[in-house]
Design a protein around this motif. Structure first.
Motif, short mmCIF file in Angstrom:
data_model
loop_
_atom_site.label_atom_id
_atom_site.label_comp_id
_atom_site.label_asym_id
_atom_site.label_seq_id
_atom_site.Cartn_x
_atom_site.Cartn_y
_atom_site.Cartn_z
N UNK B 1 -10.53 0.49 12.41
CA UNK B 1 -10.09 -0.50 11.41
C UNK B 1 -9.38 0.19 10.25
N UNK B 2 -8.23 -0.33 9.92
CA UNK B 2 -7.53 0.28 8.79
C UNK B 2 -8.08 -0.29 7.48
N UNK B 3 -7.86 0.45 6.42
CA UNK B 3 -8.37 -0.06 5.15
C UNK B 3 -7.48 -1.20 4.66
N UNK B 4 -8.06 -2.02 3.81
CA UNK B 4 -7.33 -3.16 3.27
C UNK B 4 -6.13 -2.66 2.47
N UNK B 5 -4.93 -3.02 2.98
CA UNK B 5 -3.75 -2.47 2.34
C UNK B 5 -3.44 -3.16 1.02
N UNK B 6 -4.11 -4.27 0.72
CA UNK B 6 -3.77 -4.98 -0.51
C UNK B 6 -4.78 -4.70 -1.63
N UNK B 39 -21.91 -24.02 -21.90
CA UNK B 39 -22.48 -23.44 -20.68
C UNK B 39 -22.89 -21.98 -20.85
N UNK B 293 3.33 5.31 -0.56
CA UNK B 293 2.79 5.40 0.80
C UNK B 293 3.31 6.68 1.45
N UNK B 294 2.93 6.85 2.70
CA UNK B 294 3.38 8.03 3.45
C UNK B 294 4.89 8.04 3.65
N UNK B 295 5.50 6.85 3.49
CA UNK B 295 6.96 6.79 3.65
C UNK B 295 7.66 7.77 2.73
N UNK B 298 8.21 11.07 4.40
CA UNK B 298 9.02 11.21 5.62
C UNK B 298 10.37 11.83 5.27
#
Lengths: 468, 300
Positions: B1-6, B39, B293-295, B298
């Motif tokens: 499972x990948x981590x939640x990208x958001x 309240x 990101x990893x982009x 590259x």
């Protein structure tokens, strides 16, 4: 027997599959932030081996097309939780508005003139002053002014509550309009999905359907059932059909007793919508239960307080020695009292401060009226205690709904996180896949180049030439 | 499972809720009240309604008691004057009787005593803020009128026998007016009747009668003095009540402060820790955004 041509085909299939995968990666990256987009995964399969004399020969790789990373069960759980949470949040928002009417009760200033509590104290205080000089015109004027102020405070609180109810009615009508649009769109999408992809994931179409369902869940609570051919039906929690067989129902609204009700044709489905959740469910609960109960307690206070004061004023004699009359005009029963309570007299001499038959400077009846402040006459409580209990009760409801809202929000966030983890686009993952595919493509093209050279060698019978 | 990208948007949500908390705390600091909405603490707000009501009741009682106090002071000074007028009348009468025996002129003494009687009558018709204080419940009309055509002159009381009271929020009752017939026309100690009799006897040369009436008048002075004592007891009682309610108000205010007031030190501490958390989170978001990101890694 495998030939050079077979190897050539294999590397060709690899190049094709790599290109397809690269396009999927590009599409995922392009839609990384598109709402409702579900990440697509590349599915590769080994091509069936060729049965040749001399044994089976592998025939490369086949890309069977991108598949959306979707978990329908999880999505449905999110829709359910969204409906529950949206209802609570809508109710919480509306209750916070309601609560602000009573906010002056939280003030610590005893000189503030705002609020029913202060106005009531002011009225009893003015009667206390009148005890000292019961025939003094300015003290009598002050009693009438305080009575007017109190009646106006009741009227204002009541009108605030009614206005909130009307605002909520308008909101519910807007929600129904939006829901009708979504139901239409869902019916069209569902029909398309059933014809295009009866047995597989419909990709973008399903993304859109899921997005519409998520939006609809914010608005109203529904039950989803999966049907054959990858379709869905939507109904209310009571089973009234909303989308069925690619056809959408149209919801209507009508005002019943000051509250907007929702209709499906001629069927009143308000209670089903209220039970289902969504913003409509939460707002309807406020409009049909929370606001009426707040109004009812104001009405009880206004009616019983007014009646007690009237009875006491009627028991005394006014400045001219006549029997006292009603000080407040009230309806015949408690309902609507806070909205209509008004001071019945403009002449301060009509205040019956004196005991029946006593002279104008007798204050016996003024004492009796002032003593109503500490008499347990409103459903067994003093006016101030009754008001305090009503304010506390509203505050407790708001606090409780607020806490529920926070808990439900947390649970929804958890589910959404799970969904994003599965179906969301991770740029890191895409970047890694991209690097992988780039290398795989390079490798496949290298194999292709070498095979080319080998074929050239073969054609030239061992004499190396430059392949062109 | 990948981590939640958001997770970045999750951090933003947390940041928003911190800002809300910060606003609430700032509100508490600026208003000094720990409760921004009902309240926040429904029970305390309910209690506060009761406390505010009691405080307002006490304040109203204080104001009413101040008026009543002034009223009692007017009564007291009227009765004081009555006593001194009567004392003067007795001494004038004694002088007059002695003077007549020595052949002096009685008419000037009669005139003087008549003047004193008119003075007492006007004191009996005293008003406070437009109300006749010795008229019982009929404070809108002068309670005493005199008819000089008879001999002795007759005084008529138009009021009644009702005294008015001030009732405190605790139900305590204090009498604040005294009906005039009880003070000025009491059957055993009739102030105005006795004065008229004295004038008549002196005018008619009935020195024996005048001497006897002057003696009665001395007893009446004592009676009015007694009435004055009763009235001044009421004043003292009123002052006691006022002090009691003043004390109660102080206590109620202390209670209300304890109930509603923000603990400034605690709020300030919370505010500072929220701010620390907020700036930490902002740094984290900035750092994550910078990292990308990893982009970014590259090769083109």
């Amino acid at each position: 027997m495998a030939t050079l041509n077979t190897a050539w085909n294999i590397s060709l299939s690899a190049l094709k599959a790599d290109q397809s995968a690269l396009s999927t990666i590009a599409n995922n990256t392009a839609n990384a932030t598109t709402p409702g987009y579900t990440e697509e995964g590349v599915v590769w399969q080994q091509a069936d081996p060729l049965e040749l004399p001399g044994g089976p020969v592998s025939d490369g790789v086949v890309d069977t097309g991108a598949v959306s990373q979707r978990d329908r069960v999880l999505n449905r759980a999110i829709d359910q939780q969204t409906q529950t949470q949206a209802a609570t949040q809508a109710r919480y928002g509306a209750l916070e508005d309601l609560e602000s009417i009573y906010s002056s009760a939280a003030g610590v200033s005893s000189t503030s003139t705002a609020g029913i509590g202060n106005a009531m104290s002011g009225f009893f205080g003015s009667l206390q002053q009148l005890e000292t000089l019961p025939s003094n015109p300015s003290l009598r004027e002050a009693v009438l002014a305080a009575a007017n102020n109190l009646a106006q405070n009741f009227n204002a609180a009541s009108s605030n509550l009614t206005q909130q109810q009307q605002t909520i009615n308008g909101d519910v009508q807007d929600i129904v309009t939006q829901a009708n649009g979504l139901l239409q769109s869902l019916a069209v999408l569902d029909a398309k999905i059933q014809s295009v992809a009866p047995n597989t994931d419909a990709g973008v179409l399903e993304d859109q359907r899921q997005q519409d369902l998520a939006s609809l869940s914010q608005l109203i609570g529904t039950q989803q059932t999966t049907t054959e051919r990858n379709g869905i039906t939507l109904s209310t929690v009571a089973g009234n059909p909303l989308v069925e067989g690619g056809v959408a129902a149209t919801l209507g609204t009508a005002d019943i007793g000051g509250v907007t009700h929702i209709f499906l044709g001629t069927t009143d489905i308000t209670s089903a919508v209220m039970a289902g959740g969504g913003q409509a469910g939460g707002l309807l609960q406020v409009a049909s239960s929370d606001i009426p109960s707040a109004l009812a307690s104001l009405d009880t206070l206004a009616y019983q307080f007014g009646s007690e004061v009237n009875a006491q004023n009627q028991a005394g004699s006014d400045l001219n020695g006549n029997a006292g009359t009603a000080l407040f005009t009230l309806p015949s029963s408690a309902a609507g009292s806070s909205a209509t309570i008004a001071v019945a007299m403009t002449d301060p001499s009509l205040i019956a401060a004196a005991a029946s038959g006593a002279g104008p400077s007798d204050g016996t009846n003024a004492i009796a009226m002032a003593a109503l402040a500490s008499a347990a006459t409103i459903n067994g409580a003093t006016p101030s205690n009754y008001l305090a209990a009503a304010v506390s009760s509203i505050g407790s409801t708001v606090a409780e709904v607020g806490a529920t809202n926070t808990a439900q929000q947390a649970s929804l966030t958890q589910l959404t996180n799970q969904q994003t983890a599965l179906s969301g686009v991770s740029l890191d993952t895409e970047a890694t896949s991209l690097a992988n595919m780039e290398q795989a493509y390079e490798a496949a093209s290298k194999v292709f180049t070498i095979l080319d050279a080998i074929v050239a060698d073969a054609i030239n019978l061992g004499t190396s030439t430059t392949a062109t | 499972m990948q981590i939640n990208s958001s997770f970045l948007s999750g951090l933003t949500t947390t940041l928003n809720s911190l800002t809300t908390t910060e606003q609430d705390l700032t509100n508490e600091l600026s208003s000094g009240v720990r409760i921004n909405a009902v309240s926040d603490d429904p029970v305390a707000v309910g209690e506060n309604v009761g406390l505010s009501t009691q405080l307002q009741q006490d304040a109203s009682y204080q104001a009413a008691a101040t008026t009543a106090n002034s009223l009692l002071q007017v009564t007291d000074s009227a009765l004081g004057s009555v006593v001194s007028q009567l004392t003067q009348a007795v001494s004038l009468a004694t002088q007059g009787i002695t003077g007549t025996e020595n052949g002096g002129d009685i008419s000037s003494v009669v005139t003087e005593i008549s003047g004193l009687r008119d003075e007492v009558l006007s004191l009996a018709n005293s008003t406070f803020q437009g109300t006749y204080i010795f008229a019982g419940s009929k404070g809108n009309t002068p309670p005493f009128t005199i008819n000089n055509s008879t001999d002795p002159a007759t005084v008529t009381y138009h009021g009644d026998s009702l005294g008015s009271t001030l009732q405190g929020p605790d139900g305590s009752k204090i009498q604040i007016t005294y009906p005039g017939n009880q003070i000025f026309l009491n059957s055993s100690s009739n102030v105005l009747g006795t004065l008229n009799q004295l004038i008549s006897d002196l005018k008619n040369g009935n020195t024996a009668g005048a001497t006897q009436v002057a003696g009665t008048l001395s007893g009446i002075i004592a009676y009015v003095g007694q009435q004055r004592t009763t009235e001044s007891d009421a004043t003292n009682q009123l002052t006691d009540e006022q002090n009691t309610f003043q004390e109660q108000s102080t206590q109620l205010t202390v209670q209300q402060t304890a109930l509603m007031q923000a603990d400034t030190a605690q709020v300030a501490t919370s505010l500072s820790s929220v701010e620390t958390q907020q700036s930490g989170l902002e740094d984290a978001i900035a750092a994550l955004e910078k990292q990308g990101s990893l982009f970014n890694l590259l090769a083109p």
